[in-house]
Design a protein around this motif. Structure first.
Motif, PDB file in Angstrom:
ATOM      1  N   SER A 313       0.835  -1.192   0.000  1.00 15.63           N
ATOM      2  CA  SER A 313       0.000   0.000   0.000  1.00 15.63           C
ATOM      3  C   SER A 313       0.876   1.251   0.000  1.00 15.63           C
ATOM      4  O   SER A 313       0.667   2.172  -0.789  1.00 15.63           O
ATOM      5  N   ASN A 314       1.882   1.266   0.863  1.00 16.14           N
ATOM      6  CA  ASN A 314       2.766   2.431   0.905  1.00 16.14           C
ATOM      7  C   ASN A 314       3.475   2.635  -0.431  1.00 16.14           C
ATOM      8  O   ASN A 314       3.621   3.760  -0.916  1.00 16.14           O
ATOM      9  N   PHE A 315       3.908   1.550  -1.033  1.00 14.58           N
ATOM     10  CA  PHE A 315       4.613   1.639  -2.313  1.00 14.58           C
ATOM     11  C   PHE A 315       3.675   2.148  -3.411  1.00 14.58           C
ATOM     12  O   PHE A 315       4.047   2.997  -4.221  1.00 14.58           O
ATOM     13  N   GLN A 316       2.465   1.626  -3.432  1.00 19.92           N
ATOM     14  CA  GLN A 316       1.525   2.037  -4.488  1.00 19.92           C
ATOM     15  C   GLN A 316       1.145   3.513  -4.345  1.00 19.92           C
ATOM     16  O   GLN A 316       1.037   4.237  -5.333  1.00 19.92           O
ATOM     17  N   LEU A 317       0.938   3.953  -3.104  1.00 21.04           N
ATOM     18  CA  LEU A 317       0.614   5.368  -2.886  1.00 21.04           C
ATOM     19  C   LEU A 317       1.791   6.262  -3.280  1.00 21.04           C
ATOM     20  O   LEU A 317       1.610   7.341  -3.846  1.00 21.04           O
ATOM     21  N   ALA A 318       3.001   5.797  -3.002  1.00 16.71           N
ATOM     22  CA  ALA A 318       4.172   6.649  -3.231  1.00 16.71           C
ATOM     23  C   ALA A 318       4.716   6.569  -4.654  1.00 16.71           C
ATOM     24  O   ALA A 318       5.348   7.509  -5.134  1.00 16.71           O
ATOM     25  N   HIS A 319       4.465   5.442  -5.347  1.00 16.42           N
ATOM     26  CA  HIS A 319       5.148   5.253  -6.639  1.00 16.42           C
ATOM     27  C   HIS A 319       4.272   4.810  -7.798  1.00 16.42           C
ATOM     28  O   HIS A 319       4.687   4.909  -8.949  1.00 16.42           O
ATOM     29  N   ILE A 320       3.110   4.261  -7.537  1.00 11.93           N
ATOM     30  CA  ILE A 320       2.344   3.697  -8.650  1.00 11.93           C
ATOM     31  C   ILE A 320       1.228   4.638  -9.116  1.00 11.93           C
ATOM     32  O   ILE A 320       1.111   4.921 -10.309  1.00 11.93           O
ATOM     33  N   LEU A 321       0.413   5.105  -8.220  1.00 11.82           N
ATOM     34  CA  LEU A 321      -0.780   5.857  -8.612  1.00 11.82           C
ATOM     35  C   LEU A 321      -0.400   7.133  -9.362  1.00 11.82           C
ATOM     36  O   LEU A 321       0.663   7.716  -9.119  1.00 11.82           O
ATOM     37  N   PRO A 322      -1.279   7.585 -10.273  1.00 17.07           N
ATOM     38  CA  PRO A 322      -0.917   8.745 -11.091  1.00 17.07           C
ATOM     39  C   PRO A 322      -0.609   9.989 -10.270  1.00 17.07           C
ATOM     40  O   PRO A 322       0.196  10.813 -10.686  1.00 17.07           O
ATOM     41  N   GLN A 323      -1.241  10.132  -9.111  1.00 14.95           N
ATOM     42  CA  GLN A 323      -0.973  11.308  -8.284  1.00 14.95           C
ATOM     43  C   GLN A 323       0.127  11.051  -7.256  1.00 14.95           C
ATOM     44  O   GLN A 323       0.329  11.856  -6.356  1.00 14.95           O
ATOM     45  N   ALA A 324       0.814   9.916  -7.357  1.00 14.58           N
ATOM     46  CA  ALA A 324       1.915   9.621  -6.430  1.00 14.58           C
ATOM     47  C   ALA A 324       2.959  10.740  -6.521  1.00 14.58           C
ATOM     48  O   ALA A 324       3.151  11.303  -7.600  1.00 14.58           O
ATOM     49  N   PRO A 325       3.642  11.102  -5.448  1.00  9.99           N
ATOM     50  CA  PRO A 325       3.650  10.426  -4.157  1.00  9.99           C
ATOM     51  C   PRO A 325       2.584  10.922  -3.178  1.00  9.99           C
ATOM     52  O   PRO A 325       2.563  10.460  -2.040  1.00  9.99           O
ATOM     53  N   HIS A 326       1.719  11.824  -3.608  1.00 10.97           N
ATOM     54  CA  HIS A 326       0.726  12.339  -2.663  1.00 10.97           C
ATOM     55  C   HIS A 326      -0.668  12.274  -3.267  1.00 10.97           C
ATOM     56  O   HIS A 326      -1.274  13.319  -3.549  1.00 10.97           O
ATOM     57  N   PRO A 327      -1.180  11.084  -3.514  1.00  5.76           N
ATOM     58  CA  PRO A 327      -2.522  11.012  -4.101  1.00  5.76           C
ATOM     59  C   PRO A 327      -3.554  11.603  -3.142  1.00  5.76           C
ATOM     60  O   PRO A 327      -3.493  11.358  -1.937  1.00  5.76           O
ATOM     61  N   ARG A 328      -4.452  12.421  -3.699  1.00  2.00           N
ATOM     62  CA  ARG A 328      -5.437  13.011  -2.796  1.00  2.00           C
ATOM     63  C   ARG A 328      -6.452  11.944  -2.417  1.00  2.00           C
ATOM     64  O   ARG A 328      -6.677  10.988  -3.172  1.00  2.00           O
ATOM     65  N   VAL A 329      -7.075  12.121  -1.257  1.00  2.00           N
ATOM     66  CA  VAL A 329      -8.057  11.115  -0.833  1.00  2.00           C
ATOM     67  C   VAL A 329      -9.223  11.146  -1.809  1.00  2.00           C
ATOM     68  O   VAL A 329      -9.517  12.166  -2.436  1.00  2.00           O
ATOM     69  N   ARG A 330      -9.867  10.010  -1.945  1.00  4.30           N
ATOM     70  CA  ARG A 330     -10.965   9.882  -2.908  1.00  4.30           C
ATOM     71  C   ARG A 330     -12.202  10.621  -2.394  1.00  4.30           C
ATOM     72  O   ARG A 330     -12.589  10.468  -1.230  1.00  4.30           O
ATOM     73  N   PRO A 331     -12.839  11.380  -3.287  1.00  3.39           N
ATOM     74  CA  PRO A 331     -14.092  12.023  -2.877  1.00  3.39           C
ATOM     75  C   PRO A 331     -15.212  11.001  -2.709  1.00  3.39           C
ATOM     76  O   PRO A 331     -15.176   9.925  -3.321  1.00  3.39           O
ATOM     77  N   VAL A 332     -16.193  11.331  -1.882  1.00  6.91           N
ATOM     78  CA  VAL A 332     -17.369  10.451  -1.739  1.00  6.91           C
ATOM     79  C   VAL A 332     -18.213  10.630  -3.003  1.00  6.91           C
ATOM     80  O   VAL A 332     -18.623  11.747  -3.328  1.00  6.91           O
ATOM     81  N   LEU A 333     -18.439   9.540  -3.723  1.00  2.00           N
ATOM     82  CA  LEU A 333     -19.176   9.699  -4.977  1.00  2.00           C
ATOM     83  C   LEU A 333     -20.543   9.028  -4.916  1.00  2.00           C
ATOM     84  O   LEU A 333     -20.802   8.133  -4.107  1.00  2.00           O
ATOM     85  N   TYR A 334     -21.407   9.526  -5.782  1.00  2.00           N
ATOM     86  CA  TYR A 334     -22.683   8.872  -6.025  1.00  2.00           C
ATOM     87  C   TYR A 334     -22.651   8.384  -7.465  1.00  2.00           C
ATOM     88  O   TYR A 334     -22.210   9.102  -8.368  1.00  2.00           O
TER      89      TYR A 334
END
Ligand code: GLA
Length: 737
Positions: A313-334
Motif C-alpha cells: 500500500s505504501n509503495f503504491q501510494l508513493a510510486h504507482i498511482l498517477p498522483q503519487a507520491p501524494h494522491p489526494r483522498v478519494r471524494p465520496v461519490l454517487y
C-alpha cells in the motif's frame, strides 16, 4: 517519509537504523553495487537485500533475496549446479530457453534459420543510484536482453523488467517473454497465496502448499481478468501468520494476457516466472527492434501478510498511482447505475443529484445509458454523443446543476467497445478484433475495438478528448465489459498479428496517458464488469478501481479482504446500495451497508428516490464521519484483525494513521448465535503510551464504560463491541489526545 515511519515501527523495523552502518558510517537508504571480486550485484533498500551474480559460466544467477544484510556481509560468487543438465538446476535471473533448459524459461525465441536455442550470458552492466542495468547476449548471435532492476528506499520493493533487442539481420520471433524470475532457496515448506475470482466474486484469497511441479496463474483474455490477480505471495513455512514470518510477494504491472508460473523443481528450488502470457504469443521482432516486458514488482516482508499489505500500500501510494507520491483522498461519490440502469434522463439525474448533495456527496457520476440510442445494452456503444431525447441541450445543463450543488461531475464510458447496432460499427466493421471470414463472437451484445490499430486509438482519443474539452467533467468511469475472442488483426501481415496481445494494451495505455496529459485534472476509474482490470499497470494511469459489481455488503467483506492483500485500500471503491441487494437479495441495515463500504473508498449507488426521511438522517452523519476517517482508511496502515474468510461468523479490520495517532476499527457480525457476545477486538499499531479517546461511529455500543485510555490499554484490554442479531456492524475511532 512520515508515511513510512509508522509502518516500519509497527513492523518492528527501524528505517533510521538502516541509515547508519554498524561502524557508524552513513549508508544510503537504498543503493546498488557490484563486487568485482565476487561478481555479485547487490541492491539494498528498506529492510531488503537482493543479490545476484555472474557465475563461472557467465550466466546470471540468483544469490539472495531476504532481510537486509549488513553492508560488510560478503556474498559468494554463484557456482552453477555442476550436474549433467546443470543449466536446468541453476536459479537463473532470466533463463533463455536453450542449453538443455527444461524448467520454465523467461525467454523463448525462434530464429528464421530454424534455430530455437538461446543461452544468455552476461555482457556488461551499468549502475546508477539504486538501479542496475545488466545486458546479456546469446552465446552466438546478436540477440540482447537488458535487465532492469531498481529498489525502493522505503519498502525494499524491487522493480524488474527486461528489454529484448534483436540486433541480428533477420526478424526473430519472441514466443515467450517474462519480466524475470524470482528464485527462492530449496524448501518443501513453502505455501502460496493467490487471488482467484469471477464476475461478482473477485479477489478471493487462496492458499496451497507449493509442491513439485508448477502452479499457473494467468489470463488468456487479452485483459487482466476476474479469474486471477497478477499477484502472488509465498510464505516461508507453516509458522507464517498475518503478523509474523517471512513472506515473498510480487505483482505484475500488465493489463493484458499475463502468466505467473510458480514452479518447484526436483531439487525443491522454487521460482516464480512472470510476464506476457506465452499462450498464443508470438511477437515478431524486426532487426533493430526492442520488445519491453511489463514490470514485475517484488518484495519481502518479515512480519507476515499484514506487513506485505503495508509495504504494498505504501509503495503504491508513493510510486504507482498517477498522483503519487501524494494522491489526494478519494471524494465520496454517487453513481446512478443501480438506481436507474439505462433509464437516465436529465430530470431524473438532477433529482438524484439534489438528494446526493443533501447528504454530503462530493462527486456525482452518471453511469451507462446517457449516449446515442442507448436504451439497453444492445445498441449505442461507439457513438459517444449525448442522447438528444434524454439530453436535448447536451450535458451542460445537468453538469451546471451538479456544480450548483457543490459537487463535481463524472461520466461512464466504455471506449474500447462497440455494439453491432451502432453508427461506428456500420462505418468501420473492420475496426474490431476479428479473423476475416470467421464468426465474430459477441459478449453483452458488443465487440472489442482493436486498440492495437492506430486509427482506432486516434478515434477513441479524439472522442474522449472532445467530451472532456466540451464538458466540465472531473471523472471518467472507464469500463470494459468483455474480453478478447477470435483475436485476429487482419489489417497486418499474418506474422505480425499476434502482436495484438502487446500492442492492444500499449494502445490502451497510450490513450489513457495522452488523455491525462491533455486533461491533467480529470480522474479515472478502471472498471471491467466489476474488478476485471485491476493490476499495477492500470493503476499507474487510473486513480481508483471498481472492486466488484457485487455490492452486497456481506459478500464485500471477503472481496475487500482479498483485495487488500495485493492493492491499497485507497483505490478500492465500495458503494452503499439498495437492500435487498440486487445481486443476491440479501437484506441488511443501512448502517451495516455503510460500515462495510467505509472500509474502502466510499461511494453510494442507492436509489435515493426510494429513501425514507430516516435513511437520510442515518446517512448524513455517516458520510460526515467517513470524511473524518478517510485519510486513515485510504492511506493508513491496515490490520486485518479477524478474517471474514472461511465462513467466519465475525470479522474486523483496523486502519491506523501513518503517525499512529488515529485509528478506526470496524467489526461485523454475520449471525448472532445463542446470545454469545461478539469476540473482543484487540487493536494493533497504537502508540502504547499515548492516551486515545474512543468515539463510536453510528451509535456503536460496547461492554464497559471506559472511553479514554492508553494505546497499551486498547491493544491489550481490547474493545468489546455489543453486536446483536444478524448482519450487525460497529465502528469506532481512536484519537490520540
Ligand atoms: C458494468 C459495470 C457497472 C455498470 C455497468 C453499466 O457492469 O461494472 O458498474 O457501469 O457496466 O453498463
Amino acid at each position: 517519509m512520515a508515511r513510512f515511519k509508522n509502518a516500519a515501527r509497527l513492523c518492528g523495523l527501524s528505517l533510521i537504523a538502516f541509515s547508519v552502518a554498524s561502524a557508524g558510517a552513513a549508508v544510503p537508504a537504498a543503493q546498488a553495487s557490484f563486487n568485482e571480486a565476487s561478481h555479485v550485484f547487490r541492491l539494498d533498500g528498506g529492510n531488503v537485500t537482493y543479490a545476484f551474480g555472474v557465475n563461472a559460466q557467465g550466466i546470471l544467477e540468483s544469490v539472495y533475496w531476504g532481510a537486509r544484510l549488513a553492508p560488510e556481509d560478503q556474498l559468494e560468487r554463484p557456482k552453477g549446479k555442476g550436474r549433467a543438465f546443470e543449466i536446468d538446476d541453476t536459479p537463473q535471473e532470466f533463463a533463455g530457453w536453450g542449453g538443455g533448459l527444461l524448467a520454465e524459461p523467461s525467454l523463448k525465441v525462434s530464429f528464421p534459420d530454424g534455430n530455437r536455442d538461446l543461452v544468455l550470458h552476461y555482457v556488461s552492466h551499468e549502475i546508477e543510484g539504486a538501479a542496475i542495468k545488466v545486458t546479456l547476449r546469446d552465446i552466438e548471435r546478436d540477440l540482447f536482453v537488458t535487465l532492469h532492476y531498481s529498489i525502493d528506499a522505503e519498502t525494499g520493493i524491487l522493480a524488474r523488467s527486461a528489454e529484448i533487442t534483436n540486433k541480428t539481420k533477420a526478424p526473430a520471433l519472441i514466443e515467450q517473454a517474462a519480466a524475470g524470475e524470482w528464485n527462492l532457496p530449496p524448501s518443501s515448506e513453502y505455501s502460496l497465496r493467490y487471488l482467484s475470482g469471477r464476475w461478482g466474486g473477485e479477489t478471493q484469497l487462496q492458499s496451497k502448499a507449493i509442491e513439485p511441479g508448477a502452479t499457473v496463474l494467468e489470463s488468456r483474455r487479452g485483459t487482466t481478468g476476474h479469474e486471477f490477480a497478477p499477484w502472488f505471495a509465498v510464505a516461508q513455512n507453516a509458522a507464517v501468520t498475518e503478523w509474523d514470518g517471512q513472506v515473498w510477494f510480487g505483482a505484475l504491472a500488465w493489463s493484458g494476457s499475463w502468466r505467473l508460473t510458480v514452479e518447484q523443481d526436483a531439487l525443491q528450488q522454487v521460482k516464480i516466472v512472470g510476464g506476457f502470457n506465452p499462450f498464443d504469443f508470438g511477437y515478431s521482432l524486426a532487426p533493430g527492434a526492442t520488445l519491453s516486458t511489463p514490470v514485475f514488482y517484488g518484495g519481502v516482508a518479515q512480519h507476515g501478510f499484514s506487513e506485505v499489505s503495508h509495504l504494498e500500500s505504501n509503495f503504491q501510494l508513493a510510486h504507482i498511482l498517477p498522483q503519487a507520491p501524494h494522491p489526494r483522498v478519494r471524494p465520496v461519490l454517487y453513481n446512478s447505475w443501480e438506481a436507474t440502469a439505462f433509464n437516465v434522463t436529465e430530470q431524473g439525474q438532477e433529482a438524484l443529484a439534489d438528494k446526493a448533495a443533501s447528504i454530503g456527496v462530493e462527486r456525482f457520476v452518471m453511469d451507462d445509458g446517457w449516449f446515442s440510442t442507448r436504451k439497453d445494452d444492445h445498441a449505442g456503444l461507439g457513438d459517444w454523443y449525448p442522447d438528444p431525447g434524454k439530453f436535448p441541450h447536451g450535458l451542460k445543463p445537468l453538469i451546471d446543476h451538479i456544480h450548483g450543488l457543490g459537487m463535481d461531475f463524472g461520466l461512464w464510458v466504455e471506449p474500447e467497445m462497440v455494439n453491432e447496432n451502432s453508427d461506428l460499427y456500420r462505418k468501420h466493421p473492420d475496426w474490431i478484433i476479428h479473423f476475416d471470414g470467421r464468426p465474430r463472437t459477441q459478449a453483452r451484445s458488443q465487440f472489442m475495438l482493436n486498440m492495437a490499430m492506430p486509427e482506432v486509438r486516434a478515434y477513441v482519443l479524439s472522442f474522449l478528448d472532445k467530451l472532456l474539452s466540451e464538458n466540465d467533467i472531473a471523472f471518467l468511469k472507464w469500463d470494459a465489459n468483455r474480453v478478447f475472442a477470435e483475436p485476429g488483426w487482419p489489417q497486418v501481415a499474418p506474422d505480425q498479428q499476434k502482436k495484438i496481445y502487446v500492442d492492444y494494451v500499449e494502445g490502451y495505455y497510450g490513450v489513457l496517458r495522452e488523455l491525462r496529459r491533455r486533461h491533467p485534472k480529470v480522474e479515472i476509474e478502471s472498471c471491467s464488469g466489476g474488478g476485471g482490470r485491476v493490476d499495477l499497470g492500470v493503476m499507474k494511469l487510473t486513480d481508483e478501481v471498481w472492486t466488484s459489481d457485487n455490492t452486497d455488503p456481506f459478500d464485500r467483506l471477503s472481496i475487500q479482504d482479498g483485495f487488500t492483500y495485493a492493492y491499497t485500500p485507497q483505490v478500492m471503491m465500495a458503494w452503499v446500495t439498495d437492500s435487498p441487494n440486487w445481486y443476491n437479495r440479501r437484506s441488511t441495515s443501512l448502517s451495516y451497508r455503510f460500515l462495510s463500504a467505509m472500509q474502502g473508498s466510499l461511494g453510494l449507488g442507492v436509489d435515493l428516490n426510494k429513501w425514507t426521511e430516516d435513511d437520510f438522517v442515518t446517512a448524513k452523519p455517516l458520510i460526515a464521519a467517513y470524511k473524518q476517517i478517510r485519510p486513515i482508511v485510504q492511506q493508513g496502515v491496515l490490520y486485518r484483525l479477524v478474517s471474514p474468510r472461511n465462513s467466519s461468523n465475525f470479522s474486523s479490520t483496523e486502519s491506523v494513521s501513518q503517525d499512529g495517532k488515529g485509528a478506526v476499527v470496524f467489526a461485523f457480525l454475520h449471525a448472532e448465535q445463542m446470545q454469545y457476545p461478539a469476540p473482543t477486538i484487540y487493536p494493533r499499531g497504537l502508540l502504547p503510551d499515548v492516551v486515545y479517546t474512543l468515539e463510536p461511529i453510528a451509535g456503536a455500543t460496547f461492554e464497559g464504560t471506559q472511553r479514554s485510555a492508553s494505546g497499551a490499554f486498547w491493544m491489550h484490554h481490547g474493545i468489546g463491541f455489543k453486536l446483536e442479531g444478524d448482519y450487525a456492524a460497529a465502528a469506532v475511532v481512536l484519537k490520540a489526545q
